[in-house]
Enzyme design. Sequence first.
Site, PDB file in Angstrom:
ATOM      1  N   CYS A 174      48.464  37.871  47.074  1.00  0.00           N
ATOM      2  CA  CYS A 174      48.697  36.312  47.726  1.00  0.00           C
ATOM      3  C   CYS A 174      48.470  35.504  46.528  1.00  0.00           C
ATOM      4  O   CYS A 174      48.139  35.720  45.484  1.00  0.00           O
ATOM      5  CB  CYS A 174      47.918  36.100  48.798  1.00  0.00           C
ATOM      6  SG  CYS A 174      46.100  36.095  48.127  1.00  0.00           S
TER       7      CYS A 174
ATOM      8  N   CYS B 282      40.167  29.683  46.277  1.00  0.00           N
ATOM      9  CA  CYS B 282      41.563  29.544  46.920  1.00  0.00           C
ATOM     10  C   CYS B 282      41.618  28.234  47.719  1.00  0.00           C
ATOM     11  O   CYS B 282      40.682  27.801  48.366  1.00  0.00           O
ATOM     12  CB  CYS B 282      42.021  30.669  47.750  1.00  0.00           C
ATOM     13  SG  CYS B 282      43.669  30.333  48.811  1.00  0.00           S
TER      14      CYS B 282
ATOM     15  N   HIS C 296      38.466  42.104  46.790  1.00  0.00           N
ATOM     16  CA  HIS C 296      37.882  43.365  47.277  1.00  0.00           C
ATOM     17  C   HIS C 296      38.818  44.519  46.730  1.00  0.00           C
ATOM     18  O   HIS C 296      39.487  45.289  47.594  1.00  0.00           O
ATOM     19  CB  HIS C 296      37.636  43.421  48.698  1.00  0.00           C
ATOM     20  CG  HIS C 296      36.679  42.517  49.065  1.00  0.00           C
ATOM     21  ND1 HIS C 296      36.657  41.599  50.113  1.00  0.00           N
ATOM     22  CD2 HIS C 296      35.363  42.542  48.647  1.00  0.00           C
ATOM     23  CE1 HIS C 296      35.526  40.840  50.279  1.00  0.00           C
ATOM     24  NE2 HIS C 296      34.843  41.558  49.252  1.00  0.00           N
TER      25      HIS C 296
ATOM     26  N   GLU D 155      33.588  34.666  52.361  1.00  0.00           N
ATOM     27  CA  GLU D 155      34.306  33.505  52.755  1.00  0.00           C
ATOM     28  C   GLU D 155      33.763  32.720  53.720  1.00  0.00           C
ATOM     29  O   GLU D 155      33.441  31.403  53.906  1.00  0.00           O
ATOM     30  CB  GLU D 155      36.070  33.821  52.896  1.00  0.00           C
ATOM     31  CG  GLU D 155      36.639  32.481  53.452  1.00  0.00           C
ATOM     32  CD  GLU D 155      37.827  32.825  54.085  1.00  0.00           C
ATOM     33  OE1 GLU D 155      38.872  33.651  53.722  1.00  0.00           O
ATOM     34  OE2 GLU D 155      38.159  32.525  55.243  1.00  0.00           O
TER      35      GLU D 155
ATOM     36  N   HIS E 270      30.995  38.253  55.657  1.00  0.00           N
ATOM     37  CA  HIS E 270      32.012  38.147  54.908  1.00  0.00           C
ATOM     38  C   HIS E 270      31.763  36.883  53.950  1.00  0.00           C
ATOM     39  O   HIS E 270      31.553  35.886  54.618  1.00  0.00           O
ATOM     40  CB  HIS E 270      33.543  37.873  55.601  1.00  0.00           C
ATOM     41  CG  HIS E 270      34.659  38.133  54.506  1.00  0.00           C
ATOM     42  ND1 HIS E 270      34.887  37.069  53.673  1.00  0.00           N
ATOM     43  CD2 HIS E 270      35.403  39.101  54.396  1.00  0.00           C
ATOM     44  CE1 HIS E 270      36.074  37.466  52.974  1.00  0.00           C
ATOM     45  NE2 HIS E 270      36.243  38.920  53.283  1.00  0.00           N
TER      46      HIS E 270
HETATM   47  S1  SF4 Z   1      43.378  32.365  51.741  1.00  0.00           S
HETATM   48 FE1  SF4 Z   1      43.975  32.215  49.820  1.00  0.00          FE
HETATM   49  S2  SF4 Z   1      43.103  34.101  48.715  1.00  0.00           S
HETATM   50 FE2  SF4 Z   1      42.872  34.398  51.116  1.00  0.00          FE
HETATM   51  S3  SF4 Z   1      44.647  35.699  51.415  1.00  0.00           S
HETATM   52 FE3  SF4 Z   1      45.247  33.615  51.700  1.00  0.00          FE
HETATM   53  S4  SF4 Z   1      46.106  32.877  49.784  1.00  0.00           S
HETATM   54 FE4  SF4 Z   1      45.128  34.874  49.356  1.00  0.00          FE
END
Ligand code: SF4
Length: 297
Positions: A12, A94, A40, A124, A122
């Site tokens: 992504c 991100c 990951h 995040e 997780h």
């Molecule tokens: S939030 Fe950002 S790092 Fe996560 S999948 Fe979406 S574009 Fe990729």
Amino acid sequence: MEIKLAREMGFCFGVRRAVEMMEQEAVVGRPIASLGSVVHNPQVVGRLGERGVAVVRSLDEVGERRLAITAHGVGPAVYEEAARRGLEVVDTTCPIVTRAQQWAKRMVEQGFALIVFGDPQHKEVRGILGWAGGKAITLQDEAELDTLPDDLPSKIAVLAQTTHTEAKFTSFIHRLLQRRLHRLSELRVINTLCNATTGQQAAALELAQEVDVMIVVGGRESANTRHLAEICTEAGVPTHHIETAAELDPAWFTPSARVGVTAGASTPDFAIAEVLERLRQIDAELVTSGRREGSPR
Ligand code: SF4
């Protein structure tokens, strides 16, 4: 064998950006200590390691190196501690994760009880909880909504781990309304789902409905790759989640099989290319050996 690719798959923009930032910074010649794996995916981590980006578990291990924050982001305490230690920070968080962090902070400041729908372990999610000042409740499963305390404030805000599926988040909100509408004065649903992820999920489902077997490429620790594999499995197609081309088993295929390939947001282009190359080899081997057709396993 007919090999079909998902119309959206692989790196992504957030992961591509993070990897490129780390590569560029490492080129400067001063080593970098990444707080946790940049993504990951063991192959990507290995390649970055060769360029001078080492993975550390805590700030105590950083030493004289620059500190890199990964795309998953971290809570404010990490920035504060890095500043206190005088560390130079390479921040690859991100922007979509940053947005979720800022919403968490804002909702708590405005007096909402904040619910984060995601995996509390997780990285995040842990970062988002940090921006909520530790005041958010994390629920991993919609069934856990039934365990919410009765005395929760009547103003509730909900956001999700960015890589969650649309279907699960929708179902979560639906159940929340069913269970608690009578106690609510206000409900804010912040759509923090990442378009890159939801687009890949829709493409994977579409492809799974057209093929006999699905190959999902990506790290086993990658939440979004695991979600892709779940979606394909739930679509009723035999699905194999692999990290590398070496894991492909010829016994999964027949010469006439339609094979779908997708990959998680943290899966690099070279890993996908290696899988496609190996699939073509297997196809050639099956044709050569004249293997009798049957259903894919
Ligand atoms: S939030 Fe950002 S790092 Fe996560 S999948 Fe979406 S574009 Fe990729």
